[in-house]
Write a protein that holds these residues in place. Structure first.
Motif, PDB file in Angstrom:
ATOM      1  N   UNK A  82     -12.057  56.028  48.312  1.00  0.00           N
ATOM      2  CA  UNK A  82     -13.241  55.816  48.890  1.00  0.00           C
ATOM      3  C   UNK A  82     -14.599  56.074  48.111  1.00  0.00           C
ATOM      4  N   UNK A  83     -14.404  57.584  47.642  1.00  0.00           N
ATOM      5  CA  UNK A  83     -15.564  57.921  46.846  1.00  0.00           C
ATOM      6  C   UNK A  83     -15.787  57.163  45.597  1.00  0.00           C
ATOM      7  N   UNK A  84     -14.699  56.475  44.777  1.00  0.00           N
ATOM      8  CA  UNK A  84     -14.590  56.030  43.497  1.00  0.00           C
ATOM      9  C   UNK A  84     -15.120  54.528  43.736  1.00  0.00           C
ATOM     10  N   UNK A  85     -14.885  54.068  44.872  1.00  0.00           N
ATOM     11  CA  UNK A  85     -15.068  52.730  45.281  1.00  0.00           C
ATOM     12  C   UNK A  85     -16.671  52.517  45.634  1.00  0.00           C
ATOM     13  N   UNK A  86     -17.397  53.504  45.723  1.00  0.00           N
ATOM     14  CA  UNK A  86     -18.935  53.787  45.788  1.00  0.00           C
ATOM     15  C   UNK A  86     -19.599  53.369  44.511  1.00  0.00           C
ATOM     16  N   UNK A  87     -18.861  53.775  43.539  1.00  0.00           N
ATOM     17  CA  UNK A  87     -19.482  53.677  42.145  1.00  0.00           C
ATOM     18  C   UNK A  87     -18.860  52.226  41.274  1.00  0.00           C
ATOM     19  N   UNK A  88     -17.620  52.130  41.466  1.00  0.00           N
ATOM     20  CA  UNK A  88     -16.980  51.030  40.668  1.00  0.00           C
ATOM     21  C   UNK A  88     -16.019  50.212  41.824  1.00  0.00           C
ATOM     22  N   UNK A  89     -15.666  48.974  41.216  1.00  0.00           N
ATOM     23  CA  UNK A  89     -14.676  48.190  41.863  1.00  0.00           C
ATOM     24  C   UNK A  89     -13.369  48.439  41.397  1.00  0.00           C
ATOM     25  N   UNK A  90     -12.417  47.905  42.243  1.00  0.00           N
ATOM     26  CA  UNK A  90     -10.997  47.775  41.794  1.00  0.00           C
ATOM     27  C   UNK A  90     -10.177  46.673  41.987  1.00  0.00           C
ATOM     28  N   UNK A  91      -9.192  46.437  41.287  1.00  0.00           N
ATOM     29  CA  UNK A  91      -8.520  45.438  41.341  1.00  0.00           C
ATOM     30  C   UNK A  91      -7.493  45.785  42.692  1.00  0.00           C
ATOM     31  N   UNK A  92      -6.487  44.915  42.576  1.00  0.00           N
ATOM     32  CA  UNK A  92      -5.345  45.261  43.658  1.00  0.00           C
ATOM     33  C   UNK A  92      -4.607  46.276  42.960  1.00  0.00           C
ATOM     34  N   UNK A  93      -3.644  47.096  43.859  1.00  0.00           N
ATOM     35  CA  UNK A  93      -2.974  48.219  43.377  1.00  0.00           C
ATOM     36  C   UNK A  93      -1.678  47.522  41.935  1.00  0.00           C
ATOM     37  N   UNK A  94      -1.563  48.264  41.177  1.00  0.00           N
ATOM     38  CA  UNK A  94      -0.415  47.815  40.447  1.00  0.00           C
ATOM     39  C   UNK A  94       0.802  48.707  40.228  1.00  0.00           C
ATOM     40  N   UNK A  95       0.633  49.852  41.511  1.00  0.00           N
ATOM     41  CA  UNK A  95       1.652  50.750  41.820  1.00  0.00           C
ATOM     42  C   UNK A  95       1.099  51.751  42.459  1.00  0.00           C
ATOM     43  N   UNK A  96       1.832  52.590  43.215  1.00  0.00           N
ATOM     44  CA  UNK A  96       1.602  53.790  43.920  1.00  0.00           C
ATOM     45  C   UNK A  96       2.458  54.812  43.262  1.00  0.00           C
ATOM     46  N   UNK A 178       9.993  71.032  28.433  1.00  0.00           N
ATOM     47  CA  UNK A 178       9.570  71.970  27.499  1.00  0.00           C
ATOM     48  C   UNK A 178      10.305  73.269  27.951  1.00  0.00           C
ATOM     49  N   UNK A 179      10.885  73.266  29.134  1.00  0.00           N
ATOM     50  CA  UNK A 179      11.765  74.620  29.584  1.00  0.00           C
ATOM     51  C   UNK A 179      11.003  75.866  29.865  1.00  0.00           C
ATOM     52  N   UNK A 180       9.633  75.419  29.959  1.00  0.00           N
ATOM     53  CA  UNK A 180       8.903  76.794  30.436  1.00  0.00           C
ATOM     54  C   UNK A 180       8.132  76.349  31.885  1.00  0.00           C
ATOM     55  N   UNK A 181       8.187  75.014  32.325  1.00  0.00           N
ATOM     56  CA  UNK A 181       7.702  74.819  33.471  1.00  0.00           C
ATOM     57  C   UNK A 181       8.748  74.001  34.436  1.00  0.00           C
ATOM     58  N   UNK A 182       8.524  73.894  35.664  1.00  0.00           N
ATOM     59  CA  UNK A 182       9.242  72.944  36.665  1.00  0.00           C
ATOM     60  C   UNK A 182       8.408  72.534  37.655  1.00  0.00           C
ATOM     61  N   UNK A 183       9.056  71.386  38.293  1.00  0.00           N
ATOM     62  CA  UNK A 183       8.234  70.891  39.402  1.00  0.00           C
ATOM     63  C   UNK A 183       8.693  71.652  40.634  1.00  0.00           C
ATOM     64  N   UNK A 184       7.775  72.263  41.489  1.00  0.00           N
ATOM     65  CA  UNK A 184       7.997  73.240  42.716  1.00  0.00           C
ATOM     66  C   UNK A 184       8.392  72.162  43.678  1.00  0.00           C
ATOM     67  N   UNK A 185       7.469  71.370  43.825  1.00  0.00           N
ATOM     68  CA  UNK A 185       7.660  70.219  44.798  1.00  0.00           C
ATOM     69  C   UNK A 185       6.678  68.868  44.719  1.00  0.00           C
ATOM     70  N   UNK A 186       7.100  67.894  45.459  1.00  0.00           N
ATOM     71  CA  UNK A 186       6.441  66.708  45.372  1.00  0.00           C
ATOM     72  C   UNK A 186       5.758  66.419  46.778  1.00  0.00           C
ATOM     73  N   UNK A 187       4.478  65.979  46.589  1.00  0.00           N
ATOM     74  CA  UNK A 187       3.572  65.761  47.814  1.00  0.00           C
ATOM     75  C   UNK A 187       3.569  63.960  47.738  1.00  0.00           C
ATOM     76  N   UNK A 188       4.337  63.603  48.764  1.00  0.00           N
ATOM     77  CA  UNK A 188       4.368  61.932  48.856  1.00  0.00           C
ATOM     78  C   UNK A 188       3.084  61.300  49.140  1.00  0.00           C
ATOM     79  N   UNK A 189       2.332  61.333  48.213  1.00  0.00           N
ATOM     80  CA  UNK A 189       0.781  60.894  48.528  1.00  0.00           C
ATOM     81  C   UNK A 189       0.659  59.517  48.427  1.00  0.00           C
ATOM     82  N   UNK A 190       1.370  58.776  47.746  1.00  0.00           N
ATOM     83  CA  UNK A 190       1.669  57.499  47.171  1.00  0.00           C
ATOM     84  C   UNK A 190       0.340  56.725  47.075  1.00  0.00           C
ATOM     85  N   UNK A 191      -0.600  57.530  46.113  1.00  0.00           N
ATOM     86  CA  UNK A 191      -1.924  56.975  45.628  1.00  0.00           C
ATOM     87  C   UNK A 191      -1.870  55.539  44.938  1.00  0.00           C
ATOM     88  N   UNK A 192      -2.375  54.416  45.616  1.00  0.00           N
ATOM     89  CA  UNK A 192      -2.642  53.180  44.821  1.00  0.00           C
ATOM     90  C   UNK A 192      -3.248  53.206  43.497  1.00  0.00           C
TER      91      UNK A 192
END
Length: 236
Positions: A82-96, A178-192
């Motif tokens: 919503x904040x970005x849509x105040x400034x620009x317009x968007x197409x339909x989503x191409x992925x989430x 890289x072997x120095x970092x790992x993903x601790x957990x995923x947040x299922x935000x499904x951002x379009x």
């Protein structure tokens, strides 16, 4: 397509970045690779336009690059909010896309509850910073002043300046490699994610929507997805 009011007639100028964030986007030996570059080429091809890229390194510079007529549209990890849509317009989503929390490989952090009292980094102006701020008891550390905040943030996690950071799930496997970092957990935000255009670019937005719909209908978008994200379920 002369009615699209492009900044260069016959050419679609897309704003992206040359910061390496595979498999979403990267530039190797002058060749632009990844999901969004492949999508950009497919869109331009469908519209019968030449394609040109303009690279931006600071997240805060994307919208000014668009509004100051230095590109026609932004195709670079732009979640529709919503904040970005105040400034620009968007197409339909191409992925989430989901978001993930990254830590050092030896970190005890495995969930949001483990972030209490921890320093959590994220890039200013992104959905990632909003997610970081949602973790109760965490101290949010903002990045974005440098030309490569993504890798600056990763380095800060490695050297212990921060305890964790948030970024888009799809770019995190490269960090894990890289072997120095790992993903601790995923947040299922499904951002379009969508292509951002200026408010006055209604004709271009309509044309891009038609192109995305065509790429969905004929299977091209699915093919591009699987080429770059093998094993990942395609979400719209």
């Amino acid at each position: 397509m002369s009615d699209l009011e492009l900044i260069q007639p016959g050419t679609l100028v897309l704003c992206s970045t040359d910061i390496a964030a595979p498999p979403m986007t990267s530039v190797v030996d002058g060749v632009r690779l990844g999901f969004e570059p492949d999508l950009g080429r497919a869109l331009a091809n469908h519209l019968g336009l030449e394609l040109q890229w303009v690279d931006v390194r600071r997240w805060a510079d994307f919208v000014p690059t668009l509004t100051e007529l230095r590109c026609d549209a932004i195709l670079c990890n732009q979640a529709i909010t919503p904040d970005r849509q105040k400034v620009v317009d968007f197409t339909i989503p191409y992925g989430r896309f989901n978001e993930g929390v990254v830590v050092r490989t030896d970190s005890p952090i495995n969930s949001a509850a483990d972030l209490v009292g921890r320093k959590v980094g994220a890039i200013t102006g992104t959905t990632n910073i909003a997610l970081a701020a949602s973790f109760a008891g965490a101290e949010v550390i903002e990045f974005g002043a440098s030309d490569d905040a993504f890798h600056e943030m990763a380095d800060a996690a490695v050297d212990g300046t921060i305890d964790a950071f948030v970024d888009d799930e799809i770019v995190l496997p490269t960090l894990e490699a890289t072997g120095t970092l790992r993903v601790a957990f995923i947040a299922p935000t499904r951002n379009p994610y969508g292509v951002a255009v200026r408010k006055e670019s209604a004709a271009l937005r309509t044309a891009l929507n038609g192109a995305i719909q065509h790429l969905i209908a004929d299977g091209t978008l699915l093919e591009i997805w699987h080429d770059n994200f093998p094993g990942k379920a395609f979400r719209l």
